[in-house]
Scaffold this motif. Structure first.
Motif: not given
Length: 412
Positions: A251, A254-261, A311
Motif C-alpha cells: 500500500a 501505491g499498489l491497489d487492493a486487488t494487486t496486493t491481494s 508489484a
C-alpha cells in the motif's frame, strides 16, 4: 543446549486412523474462520464502531488465545482431548451464531473473545493428542501436515466468505463458520483412544500426572520455556510480522487492493506447497535443518522488502518469504512435542503455546511501535535483524537430533 529429543512411551496410532478426525476438523474450521476473520472489522464498522474500535475488536481474537492457552492445558489434562475438542467447537459455533445475530458492539466483542478462547483450547488439545498419538519418527511430518491443512483452509476461507456475502449477506458467512465448527467437533468424536488411556468416562484424577498442577509443571520446566520458548517467540514474531508488513508495504508503494491481494495469495500458495517436505526434512535430518534456514530466509525477506517498489519485486520478495514460512510449517508444534515431559505434558504445552501466541501478538505490535517514529522500511529492517537473531538463538537451543529415536518404524 536442551536434552536430546525424547519420545513418549509406545502409544502411537496408525496415521491412517487420524486423517479424518484430526486433519478433517482442522480443514473445516480453518475454512470457516478464514471466511469470517477478514469480515470482523467490517462487521464492527457496520454496527457503528470507529476504525480504532474495529481494530481493537479484531485484536480480541489474539487476546482470547493468550487468555486461553494456560487453562486449555489444564482442561485437556482433566477431561481428555476428545471432550475438550468437542466443547471448544460447540463454544466457537455458539459465539459465531450469536455474533451473526447481534447489533451490539459489546456482544460482538464478547463473541470474538470467545472465539479466541475456543481456538486456544482446540489448538492445544489437537497438539497434545498428536504429540502422543504419533510415533516420534513420523512426528514432524504429522505436525507439519497439521500446519499445512490449517494453511489450506485459511487460503480457501476468504474466497468462500466473499461468495457468501455476494450471494447472501455477511451474517451468512458467520453462520457458515458455525456449521464448519460443529462439523469439526463431530469429526473429532472419531478420534481413537490413546493406547493405555481407556475410555475416559470420568476426569483423569487417578493418573499420576493429573496430580501435577499447572504452575508446578511450568516451574519445573521454566528453563526450557525461557530458552527454547524464547526462540519460538522469535519465530512467531517473524511469521506474524510477515503477514502484516507485506500488505502495508504494498500500500505504501501505491499498489491497489486487488494487486496486493494477488501478491498475498501467491505468497500463501508458495507457503502451502512446502509443509510436507519441511516435515520430512525435520524427521530425516533434525529440526535445526528447518528452523535455522526458515528464520534466515524470513530475515532476508524483511531486509530486502524496503528495496522493492514495484508489484513484481514485492511479489518476488513475498513469495521468497512464503518459501521460508512454508518449509517451517509445524516447527513450533514439533519442537513443543519434542521437549514436552511425559508427565504434565498438556500443561507444559499450554505454556509453550503461550510463548508462541505472545510472539504472534508482538509482531504486528512491533511494526506499529517502530512505525510511530520511523518509516515502515526501518521496521522491516528491524524485523530482519530480529529474525537473524533468532537464527543464532535457535542454533544454541534447538534439541540435538538423535537417530536412535527412529528405531521404531513410523506407523502410516
Amino acid at each position: 543446549m536442551p536434552d536430546r529429543v525424547t519420545a513418549f512411551p509406545d502409544r502411537s496410532i496408525s496415521m491412517r486412523r487420524l486423517w479424518v478426525p484430526i486433519y478433517g476438523p482442522t480443514v473445516l474450521i480453518s475454512i470457516g474462520m478464514g471466511a469470517v476473520v477478514p469480515l470482523i472489522a467490517l462487521y464492527a464498522l457496520d454496527l457503528g464502531a470507529t476504525v480504532t474500535q474495529a481494530a481493537i475488536i479484531v485484536g480480541l481474537i489474539g487476546f482470547g488465545q493468550l487468555t486461553g492457552d494456560l487453562p486449555a492445558g489444564s482442561l485437556a489434562q482433566r477431561f481428555g482431548e476428545k471432550r475438550v475438542l468437542l466443547a471448544a467447537c460447540v463454544v466457537e459455533a455458539a459465539a459465531l451464531v450469536t455474533a451473526s445475530q447481534t447489533s451490539s458492539l459489546l456482544v460482538l466483542s464478547a463473541c470474538v473473545f470467545a472465539i479466541g478462547l475456543a481456538s486456544a483450547v482446540f489448538g492445544l488439545a489437537r497438539h497434545a493428542y498428536l504429540s502422543e498419538a504419533v510415533t516420534i519418527g513420523y512426528r514432524a511430518r504429522a505436525l507439519s501436515t497439521l500446519g499445512g491443512t490449517f494453511r489450506i483452509g485459511s487460503f480457501i476461507g476468504p474466497f468462500v466468505g466473499a461468495l457468501l456475502i455476494e450471494q447472501h449477506s455477511m451474517g451468512a458467512a458467520f453462520a457458515f463458520a458455525a456449521c464448519t465448527s460443529l462439523a469439526g467437533g463431530l469429526l473429532s468424536l472419531f478420534l481413537p483412544e490413546l493406547p493405555g488411556d481407556g475410555a475416559r468416562t470420568a476426569p483423569v484424577e487417578a493418573e499420576p500426572q493429573a496430580r501435577l498442577s499447572l504452575w508446578q509443571v511450568l516451574r519445573d520446566h521454566r528453563k526450557v520455556l525461557a530458552t527454547l520458548g524464547s526462540g519460538v517467540f522469535l519465530i512467531m514474531i517473524a511469521r506474524a510480522s510477515r503477514q502484516a508488513i507485506i500488505p502495508l508495504w504494498a500500500a505504501s508503494q501505491g499498489l491497489d487492493a486487488t494487486t496486493t491481494s494477488i501478491i498475498v495469495g501467491l505468497s500463501a500458495g508458495v507457503d502451502m506447497l512446502l509443509f510436507y517436505p519441511g516435515g520430512a526434512i525435520m524427521d530425516r535430518f533434525g529440526r535445526m535443518w528447518v528452523a535455522l534456514p526458515a528464520m534466515a530466509v524470513l530475515g532476508a525477506g524483511f531486509v530486502l522488502l524496503p528495496l522493492t517498489d514495484t508489484a513484481v519485486l514485492i511479489g518476488l520478495v513475498a513469495c521468497f518469504m512464503g518459501l521460508g514460512n512454508g518449509i517451517s510449517s509445524g516447527i513450533v508444534l514439533t519442537l513443543g512435542s519434542d521437549v514436552a515431559p511425559p508427565e504434565g505434558r498438556r500443561q507444559f504445552l499450554g505454556g509453550w503455546r503461550l510463548c508462541a501466541d505472545l510472539g504472534n501478538v508482538a509482531g504486528p505490535g512491533l511494526i506499529s511501535l517502530v512505525s510511530l517514529a520511523f518509516p515502515l522500511g526501518v521496521a522491516a529492517v528491524a524485523l530482519g535483524l530480529i529474525s537473524w537473531l533468532g537464527v543464532g538463538w535457535l542454533a544454541k537451543w534447538v534439541p540435538v537430533y538423535d537417530r536412535s529415536r527412529d528405531a521404531a518404524p513410523a506407523k502410516v
